[in-house]
Each structure stands twice: as C-alpha cells, then as structure tokens.
Design a protein around this motif. Sequence first.
Motif, PDB file in Angstrom:
ATOM      1  N   SER A  83      -3.961  24.930  14.848  1.00  0.00           N
ATOM      2  CA  SER A  83      -4.592  23.635  14.397  1.00  0.00           C
ATOM      3  C   SER A  83      -3.899  22.775  13.656  1.00  0.00           C
ATOM      4  N   LEU A  84      -3.084  23.354  12.916  1.00  0.00           N
ATOM      5  CA  LEU A  84      -2.087  22.566  11.878  1.00  0.00           C
ATOM      6  C   LEU A  84      -1.058  21.765  12.932  1.00  0.00           C
ATOM      7  N   LEU A  85      -0.764  22.464  14.082  1.00  0.00           N
ATOM      8  CA  LEU A  85       0.129  21.760  15.127  1.00  0.00           C
ATOM      9  C   LEU A  85      -0.320  20.620  15.921  1.00  0.00           C
ATOM     10  N   LYS A  86      -1.759  20.598  15.894  1.00  0.00           N
ATOM     11  CA  LYS A  86      -2.249  19.568  16.490  1.00  0.00           C
ATOM     12  C   LYS A  86      -2.162  18.313  15.570  1.00  0.00           C
ATOM     13  N   THR A  87      -2.070  18.342  14.537  1.00  0.00           N
ATOM     14  CA  THR A  87      -1.960  17.444  13.369  1.00  0.00           C
ATOM     15  C   THR A  87      -0.385  17.061  13.229  1.00  0.00           C
ATOM     16  N   GLU A  88       0.494  18.140  13.046  1.00  0.00           N
ATOM     17  CA  GLU A  88       1.780  17.886  13.093  1.00  0.00           C
ATOM     18  C   GLU A  88       2.623  18.597  13.804  1.00  0.00           C
ATOM     19  N   PRO A  89       2.751  18.261  15.130  1.00  0.00           N
ATOM     20  CA  PRO A  89       3.452  19.184  16.235  1.00  0.00           C
ATOM     21  C   PRO A  89       4.677  19.496  15.860  1.00  0.00           C
ATOM     22  N   LYS A  90       5.350  18.812  14.914  1.00  0.00           N
ATOM     23  CA  LYS A  90       7.147  19.140  14.411  1.00  0.00           C
ATOM     24  C   LYS A  90       7.111  19.589  13.195  1.00  0.00           C
ATOM     25  N   ASN A  91       6.138  20.434  12.918  1.00  0.00           N
ATOM     26  CA  ASN A  91       6.280  21.376  11.422  1.00  0.00           C
ATOM     27  C   ASN A  91       7.033  22.361  11.461  1.00  0.00           C
ATOM     28  N   THR A  92       8.135  21.952  11.028  1.00  0.00           N
ATOM     29  CA  THR A  92       9.099  23.444  11.216  1.00  0.00           C
ATOM     30  C   THR A  92       8.587  24.697  10.626  1.00  0.00           C
ATOM     31  N   ALA A  93       8.080  24.625   9.503  1.00  0.00           N
ATOM     32  CA  ALA A  93       7.535  25.878   8.687  1.00  0.00           C
ATOM     33  C   ALA A  93       6.363  26.602   9.658  1.00  0.00           C
ATOM     34  N   ALA A  94       5.624  25.806  10.052  1.00  0.00           N
ATOM     35  CA  ALA A  94       4.502  26.256  10.846  1.00  0.00           C
ATOM     36  C   ALA A  94       4.954  26.745  12.183  1.00  0.00           C
ATOM     37  N   LEU A  95       6.019  26.139  12.834  1.00  0.00           N
ATOM     38  CA  LEU A  95       6.635  26.697  14.125  1.00  0.00           C
ATOM     39  C   LEU A  95       7.277  27.933  13.790  1.00  0.00           C
ATOM     40  N   ARG A  96       8.071  28.114  12.666  1.00  0.00           N
ATOM     41  CA  ARG A  96       8.700  29.274  12.424  1.00  0.00           C
ATOM     42  C   ARG A  96       7.480  30.428  12.133  1.00  0.00           C
ATOM     43  N   LEU A  97       6.357  30.130  11.427  1.00  0.00           N
ATOM     44  CA  LEU A  97       5.405  31.168  11.168  1.00  0.00           C
ATOM     45  C   LEU A  97       4.901  31.675  12.509  1.00  0.00           C
ATOM     46  N   LEU A  98       4.758  30.576  13.369  1.00  0.00           N
ATOM     47  CA  LEU A  98       3.998  31.079  14.714  1.00  0.00           C
ATOM     48  C   LEU A  98       5.146  31.879  15.493  1.00  0.00           C
ATOM     49  N   GLN A  99       6.308  31.740  15.540  1.00  0.00           N
ATOM     50  CA  GLN A  99       7.229  32.835  16.043  1.00  0.00           C
ATOM     51  C   GLN A  99       7.238  34.114  15.600  1.00  0.00           C
ATOM     52  N   GLU A 100       7.186  34.201  14.183  1.00  0.00           N
ATOM     53  CA  GLU A 100       7.034  35.333  13.705  1.00  0.00           C
ATOM     54  C   GLU A 100       5.793  35.999  13.890  1.00  0.00           C
ATOM     55  N   LEU A 101       4.614  35.352  14.157  1.00  0.00           N
ATOM     56  CA  LEU A 101       3.168  35.912  14.655  1.00  0.00           C
ATOM     57  C   LEU A 101       3.387  36.595  15.812  1.00  0.00           C
ATOM     58  N   ASN A 102       3.949  35.482  16.786  1.00  0.00           N
ATOM     59  CA  ASN A 102       3.968  36.023  18.334  1.00  0.00           C
ATOM     60  C   ASN A 102       4.804  37.288  18.376  1.00  0.00           C
ATOM     61  N   ARG A 103       5.831  37.750  17.311  1.00  0.00           N
ATOM     62  CA  ARG A 103       6.658  38.815  17.340  1.00  0.00           C
ATOM     63  C   ARG A 103       5.712  39.982  16.784  1.00  0.00           C
ATOM     64  N   ALA A 104       4.812  39.406  15.873  1.00  0.00           N
ATOM     65  CA  ALA A 104       4.190  40.605  15.080  1.00  0.00           C
ATOM     66  C   ALA A 104       3.120  41.696  15.983  1.00  0.00           C
TER      67      ALA A 104
END
Length: 299
Positions: free
Chosen positions: A278-299
């Motif tokens: 949802s956050l990335l729809k508003t801010e597609p380039k938000n680096t902190a969110a992209l980083r967290l998504l990577q971590e979550l995909n690995r979880a």
Amino acid sequence: MAASPGALRRAGNEEFRRGQYGPAAALYTRALEQLEASGDAAAEERSVLLANRAACHLKDGACSLCVADCSSALELVPFGIKPLLRRAAAYEALERYALAYVDYKTALQVDCSVQAAHDGVNRMTKALLEKDGVNWRQKLPPIPTVPVSAQTRWSVPSPGAPGANTPPATAPQGKPDQTAAGMERARTLKEEGNELVKKGNHKRAVEKYTESLKLNQECATYTNRALCYLTLKQYKEAAQDCTEALKLDPKNVKALYRRAQAFKELKDYKSSIADIKSLLKTEPKNTAALRLLQELNRA
C-alpha cells in the motif's frame, strides 16, 4: 463604463478554465488595480484575486511570482488554504523543500482532510530526509500555529458544495476537549514528547503523547507514539496506534511503514507485506520500504 472587479474576476476565471493563463492573469491584475483604491474594505476580494493570479503563475511555471502573490494573499487573509497550497507547490518546484513542508503542514492545521497537503507532507519528508539526513526536522523553520478560528475542519459545507452530505473524513467523533486551550495543550504535549524522543527517552515520550491524544486525536501523535512503542518492543501497541493514524489519514506513509515493522516483529508477514505494498503505491521509490519488503520476502 469600466468593468467591475467582480466582472473582471469572472472573466479571468473563464480564461483560466480555457487554459489561457496569461490573459487570465491580466484580468486579475486589472481587477486588483481597481480594488487598490478601496483599501482594507476589499481585503478578502483582493486576497482571492491574488491567489487566482498565483494559480496562473504556477501553471506558467513562474514559481517566484506565484510565491509573491500567495504571500500577499496570506497577509490580507491569514491561513487561506488555496494560497498556502499554491505557495507550497511553488516552493516544491523551486526545490525549497523546507518551506514547502511548512506550508503543507500549516494547510493541514487549517483543514486536515486535504489529501493534496497529506501527499505534499509525505513527499517533502522524503526529500528532506534525503537532503538533510535523519536530523532534517532540526533545520526546519517554525511551523505557525493556526488559531482555531481559522480551522475549517469542522465547518459545515454549504449546500450544493461537493460532499455536502458527507461529513469531513476527520469530523470529531465524540472527541474530548476540543476547545482552543485543549488543542493548544495537546500541541505542547506532543512537542514535549518529540523532545524526549530526541533525547532517547521513549518511555516518558509515550506518556506525553498519551496525554496529548486525550485532548486531540491527531495522526502525527499516533505515528510518533507508535515509533516509541517499536523502540520499546511493544509491537501490538505500535500496530494499534498505526491503525488509529490510518483511520485519520488512510495513505499515511509513516503509519503504513511502522505498522509493517510491527507486523514483521509479530511474525504476521502477510499483513506486513500488504502494508508495504500500500505504501509503495503512494511512494514507489521509498528505499526503507523496498528494503523491508526484501527482508519480508526472505522471511
């Protein structure tokens, strides 16, 4: 017989609607020249004309002229929402992000349901974080306190106005002490909480934010308290505060990000990923969110 200022303004509005920004600005200027003679009696009308002419400048990319007209409009009628938003947009285009941030925040004090101002605050927060680092707030000019008399968030829309039958998104829902003194006290408590966070005293900060929220349920106070709860490893409380913030501002980037962090710690990975998306729809380039998504995909 010369056209009246009102007629000139209407003609200017018509040109503006047709995309003729230069001719529209010229008509607003003629109306302003006629009103100059009448002094303060026409302060409100002059303010509207200046804000309209500012919109022409903004469309034509003359951002400095837009800033000047908005500032003049705000001197005549302080805390006008249109000149605040237009000046913010001009400052943003001029890359004067701190000044844009202050105007967007001021606009939200006047009317907390304006989505453009929420989006602007989110964009400026990101730009200032990139430009000035984590301590960007310390470099901000002061944000003016809007008197309750200038706050339109609970005013009743006129019949026939868009959304006249729907209450504003943040109408007071059985909110406690909504007096001017109560609002002022809430703001002071929130600022005291912010100071305690800077000193690393998150426990005391939570107490201040809790007191503030009893007086005024504000989105930023919820997200600030959520940050403290995350630091204190009270993840359920953090998620709950973010949910309250999102009721007030459904696209709030901080609330989505912090709730995603809380859900991750609670091992609710599905909900965490949903918030980040949802956050990335508003801010597609938000680096902190992209980083967290990577971590979550690995979880």
